[in-house]
Structure formats: C-alpha cells, structure tokens
Design a protein around this motif. Structure first.
Motif, short mmCIF file in Angstrom:
data_model
loop_
_atom_site.label_atom_id
_atom_site.label_comp_id
_atom_site.label_asym_id
_atom_site.label_seq_id
_atom_site.Cartn_x
_atom_site.Cartn_y
_atom_site.Cartn_z
N LEU A 1 -10.72 -5.61 2.89
CA LEU A 1 -10.62 -6.90 3.11
C LEU A 1 -8.79 -6.90 4.14
CD1 LEU A 1 -10.97 -9.36 0.05
CD2 LEU A 1 -12.39 -9.48 2.39
N LEU A 2 -8.44 -5.81 3.82
CA LEU A 2 -7.08 -5.75 4.45
C LEU A 2 -7.04 -4.36 4.96
CD1 LEU A 2 -5.17 -5.69 0.64
CD2 LEU A 2 -4.51 -7.63 2.51
N ASN A 3 -8.06 -4.10 5.56
CA ASN A 3 -7.81 -2.42 6.51
C ASN A 3 -6.57 -1.55 5.75
OD1 ASN A 3 -10.11 -4.36 8.29
ND2 ASN A 3 -8.16 -4.95 9.82
N LEU A 4 -7.39 -1.14 4.78
CA LEU A 4 -6.09 -0.36 3.40
C LEU A 4 -6.69 0.84 4.65
CD1 LEU A 4 -4.64 0.23 1.57
CD2 LEU A 4 -6.63 1.03 -0.07
N PRO A 5 -6.21 1.91 5.75
CA PRO A 5 -5.91 2.98 6.17
C PRO A 5 -6.53 3.67 5.16
CG PRO A 5 -3.92 2.36 6.69
CD PRO A 5 -4.26 1.44 5.52
N ASP A 6 -7.17 4.78 5.60
CA ASP A 6 -8.03 5.92 4.34
C ASP A 6 -6.67 6.59 3.74
OD1 ASP A 6 -10.22 5.73 5.69
OD2 ASP A 6 -10.80 6.78 6.71
N ASN A 7 -6.70 7.01 2.71
CA ASN A 7 -6.24 8.45 1.83
C ASN A 7 -4.77 7.32 1.88
OD1 ASN A 7 -7.78 9.88 2.23
ND2 ASN A 7 -6.85 10.80 4.11
N TRP A 8 -4.86 5.84 1.60
CA TRP A 8 -3.56 4.59 1.16
C TRP A 8 -4.87 3.94 0.29
CZ3 TRP A 8 1.35 3.19 3.58
CH2 TRP A 8 1.35 3.98 4.40
N ALA B 1 0.69 -1.04 0.09
CA ALA B 1 0.52 0.04 -0.17
C ALA B 1 0.64 1.24 0.20
CB ALA B 1 -1.16 0.12 1.40
N ALA B 2 0.56 2.28 -0.90
CA ALA B 2 0.89 3.42 -0.47
C ALA B 2 0.14 4.39 0.32
CB ALA B 2 1.28 4.50 -2.01
N ASP B 3 0.64 5.38 0.89
CA ASP B 3 0.34 6.85 1.26
C ASP B 3 0.33 8.08 0.82
OD1 ASP B 3 -0.09 8.55 3.49
OD2 ASP B 3 1.11 8.25 4.30
N LEU B 4 -0.82 7.69 0.51
CA LEU B 4 -1.39 9.16 -0.49
C LEU B 4 -0.96 10.39 -0.20
CD1 LEU B 4 -4.45 7.78 -2.28
CD2 LEU B 4 -2.45 7.84 -3.32
N GLY B 5 -0.78 10.62 1.17
CA GLY B 5 -0.58 11.87 1.72
C GLY B 5 0.90 11.94 2.13
N SER B 6 2.10 11.03 1.49
CA SER B 6 3.32 11.65 1.54
C SER B 6 4.27 11.44 0.38
CB SER B 6 3.98 10.02 2.78
OG SER B 6 3.83 9.83 3.79
N ILE B 7 3.05 11.21 -0.94
CA ILE B 7 3.20 11.46 -2.26
C ILE B 7 2.98 12.45 -3.04
CG2 ILE B 7 2.82 10.56 -4.46
CD1 ILE B 7 2.73 7.13 -3.25
N ALA B 8 4.19 13.05 -3.56
CA ALA B 8 4.12 14.41 -4.12
C ALA B 8 3.46 14.04 -5.48
CB ALA B 8 5.23 15.29 -3.87
N MET B 9 2.26 14.34 -5.45
CA MET B 9 1.87 13.87 -6.89
C MET B 9 1.80 15.18 -7.97
SD MET B 9 0.22 10.90 -7.99
CE MET B 9 -0.72 10.41 -6.26
N MET B 10 2.91 14.53 -8.43
CA MET B 10 3.48 16.45 -9.35
C MET B 10 2.65 16.67 -10.71
SD MET B 10 6.42 18.26 -8.05
CE MET B 10 7.76 17.34 -6.92
N ASP B 11 2.27 15.50 -11.15
CA ASP B 11 1.06 15.82 -11.86
C ASP B 11 -0.54 15.83 -11.59
OD1 ASP B 11 1.01 13.32 -11.34
OD2 ASP B 11 1.40 12.37 -13.60
N LYS B 12 -0.19 15.81 -10.71
CA LYS B 12 -1.85 15.95 -10.43
C LYS B 12 -2.98 16.87 -10.68
CE LYS B 12 -1.78 18.65 -6.42
NZ LYS B 12 -3.07 18.92 -5.21
N ASP B 13 -2.22 18.56 -11.42
CA ASP B 13 -3.39 19.48 -11.94
C ASP B 13 -3.68 19.30 -12.82
OD1 ASP B 13 -3.82 20.21 -9.10
OD2 ASP B 13 -1.78 21.24 -8.88
N LEU B 14 -2.76 18.78 -13.56
CA LEU B 14 -2.86 18.19 -15.48
C LEU B 14 -4.48 17.77 -16.04
CD1 LEU B 14 1.09 16.72 -16.31
CD2 LEU B 14 0.04 19.22 -15.84
N ASP B 15 -5.11 17.64 -17.22
CA ASP B 15 -5.74 17.05 -17.33
C ASP B 15 -5.58 15.73 -18.52
OD1 ASP B 15 -8.09 17.05 -18.69
OD2 ASP B 15 -8.10 18.55 -20.17
#
Ligand SMILES: Cc1cc2nc3c(=O)[nH]c(=O)nc-3n(C[C@H](O)[C@H](O)[C@H](O)COP(=O)(O)O)c2cc1C
Length: 220
Positions: A175-182, A117-131
């Motif tokens: 099933l895996l109890n994935l935390p919120d925002n992961w 799993a990846a912590d979305l709160g710790s990832i700089a999503m450099m292309d998040k504002d692109l179309d």
C-alpha cells in the motif's frame, strides 16, 4: 520543556482532538527527530506522511486482524508474538472486532499517520548469525521514532509508536510502495491529546539493574 521532564512524562497517547497538526509543525518534529543516533550514522529511515484517507483505511483494515490476534493471545497470558517458547493457541478463538482499537478504528481522522521504514541494506545487524531472533537492527530506527514522540510532546502534541503494520508487511508495504529490502518499522500516530498521562507506570531501577552480571547484586 526540560529534557528530563520530557523523557519522564512522554506517555502513549491514542486519543486526539479534532485539531489539525500544521505541516510546519510536523516538519519541525521530523527536523528534530533526524538528529537521532543510528549505527554508523547511516540514518536508515524514511517516513511516509500518510494523508490519503483511502490508503489509511486500507492500512487500518490490514492492521485490525493483527490487533484481534494480539488481544486473543494476550488473553492466554502469553506475550503476543513472542519468539520464546510460544505456546500454540487457537486462531479460531480470535473474535474479530471484539476489543475496539481507537487508533485503527479512527485511522482516517487521526491528525497524523506516519509510516516509518528502515533500510535493511544500511543496518549492521550485529546479531544476524546467532541462533535466535535478531534485535540489534531496531536500534538504528527506534531512537528516531522515540525522538518524534519527544519532539511532539515538547510542542504539546502526543502520539504512539505502533508495530501492527510489520506483521502484515506484504499488504501494508504494498500500500505504501515500500522499496525492496526496506522494512516497515513503525506506524506513528500523532495529534493533540485529549488527555496526556504524565505519571507513567514504570519499574524502578533496582528491579532491572545489577552489578557486574545480570544475576549480580542489585545496583543501588
Ligand atoms: C516498539 C513499540 C511498539 C508498540 N506497539 C504498539 C501498538 O501496536 N499499539 C499500541 O496501541 N501501542 C503500542 N505501543 C505503545 C506501548 O503500548 C506503550 O508505549 C506502553 O504501553 C507504555 O504506555 P504509557 O507510556 O502510556 O505508560 C508500542 C510501543 C513501542 C515502543
């Protein structure tokens, strides 16, 4: 094993012997993989070593329809689940269970199943504002996954990264109890290979490398 040999010969392994993988070996593989790079060195990964057979079977049941859909879309000639010019296809044309999937069909007995799993709160999503769909976030998690495979290979194991679980994350995450925002980034299967393919089919450098611009002359 030489690093270069490892990089060049680590193919996908989907069939495993019955030999169990000792926890110490899995621990050592993860201990190697933790040196993978990530944006800002934030190391946004968590791993669930899924040992419980019931959980595995439920994960497999959730992922199997994704495989069926993947097969059905592939049969139309398009890249499954592409975000670019995806042609409509008939879900009705998906025949469940038509094509077996060794990993999912044997998920209860595969020696090692890792959910990454990846912590979305710790990832700089450099292309998040692109179309367009984002891609850069994966760069902070998939080097870790690849290092798991490389370390496994150096120890005589093999495996494969899969992403089926992400498509049905509401089910698999629960099933895996994935935390919120992961996000569920991958399910990695590992074990001792029945067969290790070392001659990998890959395109040559000149087919994907050009000078200065992406439409430049081939780099030789
Ligand atoms: C991001 C990613 C997702 C993948 N997803 C799957 C998958 O869902 N199922 C699967 O069987 N293999 C999956 N693979 C494995 C690829 O199919 C495999 O790496 C590729 O076909 C090359 O195979 P080879 O190394 O044996 O030549 C995935 C690989 C990557 C890197």
């Amino acid at each position: 094993m030489e690093l270069r040999d490892g990089i060049r010969t680590t193919g996908a392994v989907r069939g495993f012997t019955d030999q169990a993988v000792d926890d110490e070996i899995l621990q050592a593989i993860l201990d190697d993989a933790r040196f993978a790079p990530s944006g800002g060195n934030r190391q946004p990964w968590r791993v669930a070593v899924v040992q419980d057979a019931n959980t595995r079977v439920k994960l497999g049941e959730a992922m199997k329809p994704v495989w069926d859909e993947y097969v059905a879309i592939s049969a139309t000639g398009q890249t499954p689940f592409t975000v670019v010019d995806a042609a409509p296809y008939q879900l009705a044309s998906v025949t469940p269970g038509n094509v077996p999937n060794d990993l999912l069909d044997n998920i209860a007995t595969v020696p090692v199943v890792l959910a990454v799993a990846a912590d979305l709160g710790s990832i700089a999503m450099m292309d998040k504002d692109l179309d367009r769909a984002t891609i850069t976030g994966g760069a902070s998690i998939y080097p870790f996954c690849w290092s798991v495979l490389l370390s496994a290979r150096s120890r005589g194991l093999g495996g494969v990264i899969t992403t089926f679980a992400s498509r049905v994350e509401p089910t698999t995450g629960a099933l895996l109890n994935l935390p919120d925002n992961w996000a569920l980034a991958a399910t990695i299967f590992l074990g001792y290979p029945i067969k290790q393919t070392t001659k990998l089919t890959r395109r040559p450098v000149e087919s994907f490398t050009t000078v200065n611009t992406f439409d430049g002359l081939p780099f030789r």
